[in-house]
Write a protein that holds these residues in place. Sequence first.
Motif, short mmCIF file in Angstrom:
data_model
loop_
_atom_site.label_atom_id
_atom_site.label_comp_id
_atom_site.label_asym_id
_atom_site.label_seq_id
_atom_site.Cartn_x
_atom_site.Cartn_y
_atom_site.Cartn_z
N ARG A 73 -84.17 -69.92 78.67
CA ARG A 73 -82.77 -70.14 79.06
C ARG A 73 -82.10 -71.13 78.11
NH1 ARG A 73 -81.47 -68.19 84.17
NH2 ARG A 73 -83.22 -67.67 85.54
N GLN A 123 -81.00 -69.49 75.01
CA GLN A 123 -79.76 -68.74 75.18
C GLN A 123 -78.53 -69.64 75.04
OE1 GLN A 123 -79.41 -65.25 75.59
NE2 GLN A 123 -81.53 -65.45 74.92
N LYS A 124 -78.65 -70.87 75.51
CA LYS A 124 -77.50 -71.77 75.52
C LYS A 124 -77.33 -72.59 74.24
CE LYS A 124 -78.34 -72.20 80.46
NZ LYS A 124 -79.04 -73.01 81.47
N ARG A 163 -77.83 -71.24 68.89
CA ARG A 163 -76.83 -71.02 67.83
C ARG A 163 -76.64 -72.27 66.98
NH1 ARG A 163 -74.39 -66.27 67.81
NH2 ARG A 163 -74.18 -65.10 69.78
N ASP A 211 -79.61 -66.45 66.86
CA ASP A 211 -78.81 -65.51 67.64
C ASP A 211 -79.49 -65.32 69.00
OD1 ASP A 211 -77.52 -63.36 68.80
OD2 ASP A 211 -77.58 -62.09 67.02
N PRO A 212 -78.91 -65.79 70.09
CA PRO A 212 -79.57 -65.69 71.39
C PRO A 212 -79.75 -64.27 71.89
CG PRO A 212 -77.31 -66.47 71.64
CD PRO A 212 -77.60 -66.48 70.17
N SER A 213 -79.07 -63.31 71.29
CA SER A 213 -79.23 -61.92 71.72
C SER A 213 -80.39 -61.23 71.03
CB SER A 213 -77.94 -61.13 71.46
OG SER A 213 -77.73 -60.95 70.06
N VAL A 245 -83.96 -62.40 70.56
CA VAL A 245 -85.11 -63.27 70.79
C VAL A 245 -86.36 -62.42 71.02
CG1 VAL A 245 -86.13 -65.00 72.33
CG2 VAL A 245 -83.70 -65.11 71.75
N SER A 271 -82.03 -60.38 79.74
CA SER A 271 -81.34 -60.79 78.51
C SER A 271 -82.04 -61.94 77.79
CB SER A 271 -79.91 -61.22 78.84
OG SER A 271 -79.92 -62.31 79.78
N LEU A 272 -83.12 -62.49 78.34
CA LEU A 272 -83.78 -63.64 77.72
C LEU A 272 -84.53 -63.27 76.44
CD1 LEU A 272 -85.18 -65.58 80.82
CD2 LEU A 272 -83.07 -66.00 79.53
#
Length: 522
Positions: free
Chosen positions: A192, A195-196, A199, A204-206, A208, A231-232
């Motif tokens: 998590r 994701q935050k 960047r 790029d958190p999308s 991983v 989405s993690l």
Amino acid sequence: MLVLGLVVSALAWAIVVPTFVTARPGTVQLGRNIFQGNTSARDVTVFYGVPYAQAPVGNLRWRAPRPVTCLHSAPTKVIDATSPPLPCVQGGTGAGDAGGAGSEDCLKVNIYAPANATTRSNLPVLVYIHAYILGNPVNWPFTHWVQQDPNVVVLSVYYRLSAIGFLATPELADPAVGDLNVGFLDQVEALRWVQKNIRAFGGDPSRVTIDGHSAGASSAELHLVANEPPSLFRGVIAQSVFRHAIPTLEQKRGQFQEFARHAGCATGGPVAQMACLRKASLTAIAPAQDAWTSYETPYKSWTPVIDGKIIRDIPSTLLLQGKFKRVPVIVGYVDPSDGRGIRATTNDTLVFGATIALGLKTFFPQVTEGDITDLERAFPASNYSDPFVVQTTVYVYRYNQPNPTLQQPTNIAHAAENWMMFEGTNTGLNGTTEFTELNAVETAFSEELIAYWLSFVRSQNPNAHKLAHSPTWPSTRSMTRLALQEDPAGSTTRSGITIEVEPADEVSMCAEVIRKIVPEQH
């Protein structure tokens, strides 16, 4: 369970989306905190020990991780991230050794980024997870990975280990008493955090990918079936998977009582015992968790459990029911060809015993003699794939190159690929390791492996950015796998990796036998 976003604006730099990389070389700003990374390596900045959660000490022992907090009104603070942190408190292997080194204030990550990365780089991200009992992320360095392919950001996770991470008993299902699977929840919180915040480091958190070895690979596979946001991550690499039973809470009651007794908290019932354990010193906790092989209970190893929340059922059951994340996977192949147990390298085994039967009874206490007979009949000196391979894209390997520093250099043992991929690391006890230099042929082979791995991270396909002389890695849809090995003639420019055909009946037999056994096993 976790702080999910509706948080007072004065809290948690960890939930504030970072907006820029500061002008000072090797620094990243998150909220009011500026992290100074280590810039000593060529073209790579390493940020050591960046916290993703609060220290799980005192009343936060055996509680789900809580995000780091920092008041926005506080002055800007420069944090030294140039040196590795202490690892999480280590456990023992069960072979009479003592753990205990490390810190409880350990919920941190190490981040390896190209030196020129910015918030606009949008590089794919690799998240590396080590094993459940002991391990120190700096023992598996990634600087040379990023130097070889500066198109990725790599992050390795520190999480709670052994009893501190995986203590379980039915009463811990009550939030008033504690939380279950906190070591695994640490991993989820780290994802998590990625994701935050990734960047800010150029990631790029999308995009991983999770990578793990041994019990870390078990964690990686558990994330496929865990009750967590899909989405993690978008891909999984599972190296030399350490597969084990995922017990129920009732099956772990005996282990809890043994641990509490060894730690000096034997009386008063589980609620009072938990209060006692939260006050206990590490000098009491460490020996108690290291005594696990002597516990008078079948489920004695420190592993995740079925808690009905994050891990809702037996993973194999969830897989067979189709309740898993359909993402591409690389997996270390299971090869019980020498009759000793479950392995992913040619002679790899984690089995305590000389036969498949003894090994299965060690890791899966509920297995019956009939089950063992069925398994031995289905897999006589042959290979098999995971049950989910027919429903997603999977790339399978059998690692076939020995670690030359071992006493038996022809034995291709557990973790042999780690020696090759991580600068000759031979990990020891309490977070230690010894590195030995690779020769030219070994270095060339290492670069082949890293290229496959990072190609998968970049594109979810190990072939898109592989080295030109490396063979194309087929997916299991073609019933083939790679045998990973050096060129037998000692060439540094010619690949020794070969393609092996997997007999069709192996997959069908696996599915048939596993479907029969899984409902009985936990």
